[in-house]
Write an enzyme that holds these catalytic residues in place. Structure first.
Site, PDB file in Angstrom:
ATOM      1  N   LYS A  87       0.851  -1.205   0.000  1.00 48.59           N
ATOM      2  CA  LYS A  87       0.000   0.000   0.000  1.00 48.59           C
ATOM      3  C   LYS A  87       0.876   1.240   0.000  1.00 48.59           C
ATOM      4  CE  LYS A  87      -4.128   0.316   2.329  1.00 48.59           C
ATOM      5  NZ  LYS A  87      -4.941   0.101   3.554  1.00 48.59           N
TER       6      LYS A  87
HETATM    7  C1  E4P Z   1      -8.326   0.664   3.451  1.00 51.58           C
HETATM    8  O1  E4P Z   1      -7.436   0.150   2.830  1.00 51.58           O
HETATM    9  C2  E4P Z   1      -8.128   1.561   4.597  1.00 51.58           C
HETATM   10  O2  E4P Z   1      -7.205   0.946   5.412  1.00 51.58           O
HETATM   11  C3  E4P Z   1      -9.384   1.789   5.398  1.00 51.58           C
HETATM   12  O3  E4P Z   1     -10.508   1.411   4.649  1.00 51.58           O
HETATM   13  C4  E4P Z   1      -9.493   3.150   6.006  1.00 51.58           C
HETATM   14  O4  E4P Z   1     -10.751   3.275   6.647  1.00 51.58           O
HETATM   15  P1  E4P Z   1     -11.076   4.491   7.637  1.00 51.58           P
HETATM   16  O5  E4P Z   1     -11.257   5.727   6.848  1.00 51.58           O
HETATM   17  O6  E4P Z   1     -12.358   4.059   8.304  1.00 51.58           O
HETATM   18  O7  E4P Z   1      -9.918   4.597   8.591  1.00 51.58           O
END
Ligand code: E4P
Length: 219
Positions: A87
């Site tokens: 990521k």
């Molecule tokens: C996805 O890859 C992210 O880690 C996640 O969906 C972030 O979610 P949030 O905005 O609820 O922290």
């Protein structure tokens, strides 16, 4: 639309995977920290445990802010497990890192995407998947799911193969809307997965079928 679990909680992943509906997992530094994971070594060992349970890509996020650091971390993460998606954030350094890592055959989940233009840049850099954050756009008064629809439509128009991975999903309606907007994948918290299962009419229907059958004297 495939479903990923958005968590670093081993127990929740084990329980979710048992349903047979999970095709991958996404983690991030906040989710790791919430599970008490406080070092690269403990992140690595949690990710290895997750990878043994899940037959699909596991997203592991870099924490460096500069391209050089992201590239080094990405190469390292790529060796942790058989199916990592590194990521990388949608920043200038991030796009540089995405282009280098993907040219080496490393899969990248381009994270923290908040615009069609960021999604276009990521696709050019070679992102395997792009993660628009629906919930965080809703938080600032926008309609997060519109971004999913817009990216899907532009990608289709230009025959771009990068997958659209709906992220920052906070409730079941987000999941339904992401599917209707054409997302290829939605990553959902375990709590949302359970909410997707449940419906009071299913529960009362099951109870009534059982009660009626029992009344016949069968068991
Ligand atoms: C996805 O890859 C992210 O880690 C996640 O969906 C972030 O979610 P949030 O905005 O609820 O922290």
């Amino acid at each position: 639309m495939k479903l990923f679990l958005d968590t670093a909680n081993i127990g929740d992943i084990r329980n979710g995977v048992r349903l047979g509906v999970i095709s991958g997992v996404t983690t991030n530094p906040s989710l790791a920290a919430a599970e008490g994971i406080g070092s690269a070594e403990s992140y690595k060992s949690a990710v290895r445990e997750i990878s043994e349970m899940v037959d699909g890509p596991i997203s592991v996020e870099v924490v460096s802010l500069d391209a050089k650091g992201m590239i080094a971390e990405g190469r390292d993460i790529a060796g942790w497990i058989p199916n990592p998606w590194v990521k990388i954030p949608s920043t200038a350094d991030g796009f540089e890192a995405i282009s280098v890592l993907t040219s080496e055959g490393i899969n990248v989940n381009q994270t923290l995407c908040f615009s069609v233009n960021q999604a276009l840049l990521g696709a050019q850099a070679g992102s395997t998947a792009v993660s628009p954050f629906i919930g965080r756009l809703d938080d600032i008064g926008l309609q997060g799911v519109d971004l999913i629809r817009d990216i899907v439509s532009v990608y289709e128009k230009h025959k771009i193969e990068t997958k659209v991975l709906a992220a920052s999903i906070r409730h079941t309606l987000h999941c339904t809307l992401a599917a209707q907007a054409g997302a290829h994948i939605a990553t959902v918290p375990y709590k949302v997965l359970l909410q997707m299962v449940n419906h009071p009419l299913t529960d009362s229907g099951v109870a009534r079928f059982k009660a009626d059958w029992d009344k016949t004297g069968n068991s």
